[in-house]
Structures are given as C-alpha cells and as structure tokens.
Design an enzyme around this catalytic site. Sequence first.
Site, PDB file in Angstrom:
ATOM      1  N   TYR A  66       0.806  -1.222   0.000  1.00  0.00           N
ATOM      2  CA  TYR A  66       0.000   0.000   0.000  1.00  0.00           C
ATOM      3  C   TYR A  66       0.844   1.278   0.000  1.00  0.00           C
ATOM      4  O   TYR A  66       0.288   2.363  -0.189  1.00  0.00           O
ATOM      5  CB  TYR A  66      -0.929   0.033   1.223  1.00  0.00           C
ATOM      6  CG  TYR A  66      -1.944  -1.081   1.250  1.00  0.00           C
ATOM      7  CD1 TYR A  66      -2.804  -1.290   0.178  1.00  0.00           C
ATOM      8  CD2 TYR A  66      -2.034  -1.939   2.339  1.00  0.00           C
ATOM      9  CE1 TYR A  66      -3.737  -2.315   0.203  1.00  0.00           C
ATOM     10  CE2 TYR A  66      -2.957  -2.964   2.373  1.00  0.00           C
ATOM     11  CZ  TYR A  66      -3.805  -3.161   1.301  1.00  0.00           C
ATOM     12  OH  TYR A  66      -4.720  -4.171   1.318  1.00  0.00           O
ATOM     13  N   ILE A  67       2.116   1.185   0.263  1.00  0.00           N
ATOM     14  CA  ILE A  67       2.941   2.390   0.374  1.00  0.00           C
ATOM     15  C   ILE A  67       4.017   2.397  -0.709  1.00  0.00           C
ATOM     16  O   ILE A  67       4.378   1.349  -1.237  1.00  0.00           O
ATOM     17  CB  ILE A  67       3.583   2.509   1.778  1.00  0.00           C
ATOM     18  CG1 ILE A  67       4.397   1.251   2.124  1.00  0.00           C
ATOM     19  CG2 ILE A  67       2.521   2.762   2.829  1.00  0.00           C
ATOM     20  CD1 ILE A  67       5.088   1.316   3.468  1.00  0.00           C
TER      21      ILE A  67
END
Length: 836
Positions: free
Chosen positions: A118-119
């Site tokens: 997600y990052i």
Amino acid sequence: MTTETANELTNNESGVTGQYKNWFLDYASYVILERAVPAIEDGFKPVQRRILHAMKEMDDGRFNKVANIIGQSMQYHPHGDASIGDALVNMGQKELLIETQGNWGDVRTGDSAAAPRYIEARLSKFALDVAFNNKTTEWQLSYDGRKNEPVTLPMKFPMLLAQGADGIAVGLSTKILPHNFCELIDASIKYLRGKTFTIYPDFQTGGMIDVFNYNEGKRGGKVRVRAKIDELDKKTLIIRDVPYGVTVSTLCDSIVKANEAGKIKIRKVTDATAAAVEIIIDLAAGISPDITIDALYAFTDCEVSISPNACVIVKQKPQFLNVQDLLKISADNTKILLQKELQIKLGELQEKWHYTSLEKIFFEEKIYKELEKKHETWEKVLTAIEKAFVPYAIKLRRNVTREDVLKLTEKPVRRIYRLDIDELNAQIKGIEGEIEQVQYNLEHLTDYAVSYYEGLLKKYGKGRERKTEIKQFDVITARSVAIANTKVYMNRAEGFVGLGLKKDELIAECSELDDIIVFTKAGKMKVVRVSDKVFIGKDIIHAAVFQKNDERTTYNVIYFDAGSGVSFAKRFNVTGITRDKEYDLTKGAEKSRVHYFTANHNGEAETVKIILSPNSAAKKKEFDFSFEELDIKGRSSMGNQVTKHPIKTVKFKEAGRSTLTGRKLWFDSKFGRLNNEEKGEYLGTFEEEKLLVIYDDGNYEITDTELTQRFEPEKILLIEKFNPEKAITAVYLDAEKGQYNIKRFKIETTSLRSKFLFIKEGKGNRLEAVTSDEEPVLLLHNGVGPQASTQKIQIAGFLEVMGWKAIGNKLVNFSKDVEMEWDTKAGEGDMQTKLF
C-alpha cells in the site's frame, strides 16, 4: 572400556569443542560485519546499502511500491523480506534519503507503517546527489554470484551522524545518536578549514537535551532527554513533544503508572495527539504544577537517559570512535571522492579535447580526402590517414591511435564549411576552459570541498534547523518531589514506628522514599527508612519526617545526666546522619533521660517553667528558663547547665521568637530556580517577603520563595525582593503606533502566582527595559556609525507615578537603530529632562 575407545571419545569431544569455537567466532564475526554494525565509509549497514542500491537500479523518477523494492533488494540481501521491510521503513521515517508516499507510520506515536503493497517510495534528490556514482564505486559479487553490488556507496556526506545507528551484535553493540543536518555541514566546513567544532545530537521528536556528559558520543557518555512540559494554567499541564526513543502511548502509560503508584497526583491524562503531539494532564486539586513537572521528570518517561556507544566497522574490524572522529573521517573521505570525480572528469575532458582537435585537423587539413582515394585495401586507407596526421602531432597532447582513426572514419563526410571549423574551435576553447577549471579545483581541493558542502546546505538545508533544544538540566531528586502517598504511625510506649501501625498515633503523611527521625525518653535519636514496622526504643517522645540538610528546624532539649546528677539544656540541628544508627543526645550515662523536648521548624526559642523536686536542697523550687539564651550547636554538644538539683517537671510557659536570620536566596538563571546554595544572582534575605518577577511580554508576577518553583529565565527581565512602596519604571514598544512608551507605577495587586499585564495589549508589543531604581536614568542610543548619538534621560524628575494599567507617555518613535539601557553611573555628564 578399552583404551582405544576412550581415546576415540576424547578426540570426538575435542573436535566438537573446536568446531563450536570456530563456528561461534564465524557467527559472531558475520553478525558484526554483515548485520548489526554500520561501515565507516558510507554509514550504512549492509541491508540499508542493498536497499538503496536496489532503489537506484529501479529509479526512473517515479514512486515504486515498497513490496517491489523489497523484492528487488532480495536479489542482494539473503535474510528475507521482513528485515528489508523494517529497514526500509526506518530509513523512510527519517525523511532524508527516501521520499515516501502513503502511511509510513509515526515515530512519535509508535504507529506502524501500512503493508508494503500500500505504500510507495523513491530516492530523494539529496540521496541521488550524495550517495551514488558508478565511476567511483567499488563493486563485489552478490551472495549468489549473479549480480554486482557495491562494497560501500561513495557517500559524500556524514550520513552515519545524520541518521544515527542502533544495533546489537554478538559481544558488542552500537548506538550512534542522530545529529542536525545543517550543523553537520557547518562542522565539516570548519574541519576542512582547520577550525575546532562541536556537534551534539538532534532528534526528529524535538524536546530538550542535556549534553553535559555526552563525552563526544564515546562509550561511558550519557545524555538526558526531556519532553517540554508547559503550564497551560494552574490546573493543567500540556506536553507538546516526546523524548527520543519514547512514543506517545508509552509516555502516557508511564504517567498513569506513576499516578497509580502514588508518585504523582493527577485527575486524568488525555492523548489529544493529531498532526502535532499534545498530551493534556489535569492535576488533582491543590497540587502544585511546578512540583508535578519535577515529579514527571523524576518518575515517568518525560525524562530518559541515553548512553551512546559509537562502534563502526573500519577495515573489516569493529572500532569504538567518537563523533568528532566520525565527522573527520567522513569529511576526509568526501574530499577523496571529490578528488576522484575531478580526476575522472579531467580524463574525460582531455579525451574529448583530443578527439575534437583530431576532428578539426581531419577536416581543416582535408585529411578526409584519403577516403576518396583508390587505395588497394582498407588497411592502407587507415595507414594513409595515420601518416597524414604526423605533421600535426605537435598540436596534440597524445599520439594518434588506430581507434582514433577508426572513429573519424565512421563520421559521415559532407561538404565542410568555414562555419563548421569555427564551431569546432569554439568547442575546443570551451573544453580547455573546463579543463582549466577542473585543474584549478584539483589544486584547491579543500576550497572545492567547502564549496560542495555549502552547495548542499543551500540546496537542502531549508527546513532542517535544530529541533531539540540544548540546555543543562537541574538535578531532580526523587525524594524532593515525591508526593505524600501514605501515612506513618507510631506506638510511643512500645517504641515502634511504621506504615502498618494504623491503630496507633499518626505521625505524618509521607512518601515511601522518606526517612523518619525519632527521639526517645532515654535520650536516643535514630533515623530510619519508612517501612511497615521498625523498633526504635520504648517511650518515644517525638517522631517526624526527616529533612536532610535542614538547618532551620531546631530541637530544644533539657536532659538529666545520670553520671553527674546535673540537668543540661541545649539547642541543636540535625542535618546529616547515618541511617539506622543510634545517636545519644545525653552524655551517655545509663539511666539518663530527657525532661523536656520540642521541635521548632523556624528556630523558635520558647520559655519554660522548671519545677524542682520538693526534696531538693534548692531554696528556689521554681524558676523560668529561656532557650533564647543558648546558641544552636551540634547534636553531640553537652549543653549548658540548668540546675544540679533534681527536676520534678518542666512546663511550657511562653512561646518565643525565632533566633534564626531570614533565608538567603539566590536565583540561578541557568536552570530558572531559586536556591540557598549561593548559585547565581543574590536576591537577599527573606523571612515573610515575596518575590517580584517581571517578564519580557509585559507581565509581572508576585510569588513566594518556594524552592520548587520553575521559571523561564530567558523571559525574565527583572527578579527581586518585592517592595510595594517601590515605583517600577518600564519602557515598552507600542507596535501599533510604532513608538516606545514609558511609564512609572506601583504594584497594587496582592494575588500570588498570578500574572498581570501592565503594558498596552496588542500584537508585537513587548517590554524593552524595566527597573525599580528610585532615580532611574535611561541611556538612549540612536543611529549607527558616525551618526550615532546617546542621550541621558532622568526619569523620576518629571514623570509621575501612575496606575499599573496606565498606557504611559511616548518616549521616542520606533527605529531598528534605537537601543536603550539603564545608566549605572547616574549623575555624570549632561542630563535631558524632557520626553520626545
């Protein structure tokens, strides 16, 4: 068991022992070199270096998923995705080498980063500038032999000191604290210039740091780190940052535990942290905020101690250095790398100059026409071109090689114009200028390195100013700030004191850290630690909480000496003792006893009535005795004789006055504390008097002389013994009207520890000068250089005393060149007696 079998077992045991020793040493060396300790050259552990190398391979200017970066890094790092992910998040949170996108957690709150899928991340421009150069990098094969990875990155910045490092290996550990970006650059420049420098830690979390025992980051040093605690009001404290290594949640937990243990008294603690840290502490009723602040530092994680231990890998061995050494090595290494880059650039420029010169000659002297001639073979064409260059060799800086000729023949031949030749001449001239500049930089390498650092500071220094305030902390003893959270009792007849005697007589409320001083009828004294139950001696006559180094509490005693039959009186203090040791207040004879005893907290000396035994031979059976006649001496002194006749009883007759002088107080501006230890500015002798404190924001405060108070010395313009009859003279800036006003007033309020604004309220208004002198003279300096002038203004002669809320009179218009001070030599020279 046969001899052969025994020998075989012995050999096997020896082999296992030897293998264990070798394997353990191999393992320890591997962990030290390949896992936990950073290298001196670039300041990275292997996992960090491999992550950055992988990110450089992936770099196209856009963000990459962290999951992809981890996968790329696993080609170089053999220890799995978890260690790579943790190291990547750690570097990303430091906001120096890696630009991040998404939820990367928060070092202040302890919140973890989102999942790697997600990052996103990419190398920062700073990292690309200082950490990578393939031409100066030394390479080695990766763990599986498939790829090349850097031995160390060509780091041209003290990254180890900027990021810090923390690692536990086998048999040793390292802990290098992070330092300020801008200060590291300044220190590097100073070192290159041959000047001395000092550097101290700086933390992302802010707070305050005491570097008195930093010891340059070597083993054995220590720093104390504190959160900043502000007093929102008399009932509320607020914490706006956390110490390094402490999170908001652990800090709140430590406060709650201290409250549950009775070490502090608060109503509640609220975590209101959002974009900024904000922990609100509501105090219990009647609790001093100053004492609570001290207690928070003493009993919670609001203050922590950190022991640095700068261990790095130097030439494949761990070494313990100090931070000055680390910075010097970094600066020297940067200088060497810059030199290599210049040398490589010089070689490239010289090669470019050579080929451009060849090209010019090739066309200008029509050597290219050899290509048009009908030579038998291609080899003869090349040989002809080489011979054609021979007359012009003197114009070149090296010999013409076959590779040069081949490169020229690959260039398309077209009609050559004068403009083309002029363009080649211009190129050659530009290259010669660049060569000259590079040679100059090599000859002045130190200046070039300094210029490089200055460029980094200009380009990346904005927003990286120091966040952690450096200041020396006062020493807070736990006992001095411990809240009275329990009760201690005594059984006079049986001679016991303790916490468990709840059915007996209450002595006092105290903390578990306190000591209790006890006196008995037999003339014995003992100081014991607060505990559940301890025996002192039968017939206790006095017990109280013991205050070490208390020179004001005075004990008045009349005792009977069984050895001589004489009764003595004495006065004494108890300032220091050995705990649990029994002291004799009499001359030590058996059956000696105390007739009379009082404890006087301010050195009072009462008068008593002494009644002698009816059977005594004395003519006067009753008489008065005043303790005021006695000097205060040590506890072991014999005292003065009262009577040689037997005493029936001693009765209190009349209270006396204190025989002690007032307390002498000093103000220590380093710590913002009052003290009686002669530290700082002497304030005078105090009995019941109060203190006047005037602040630079135009507020004044009347306060008592309690030593636990905390002041902000940088905001104080005046602190002195308060005299309500004294007039205060103040000059302040009225920002709205652009002028300085002056006023004289007397303090009319009586509230303690409350601030009152006595200047005009408004944005930018501030107090410039204040004094309580009876005949104040102001020196007004105006202008600079030859235009500078100084005027003396005698204030008291024409400016009347007004109310403390009055605005005052105009003194002079505001100017950046106006400075003012009080004249300490009033009466000398010409005096001006009117306002402007």
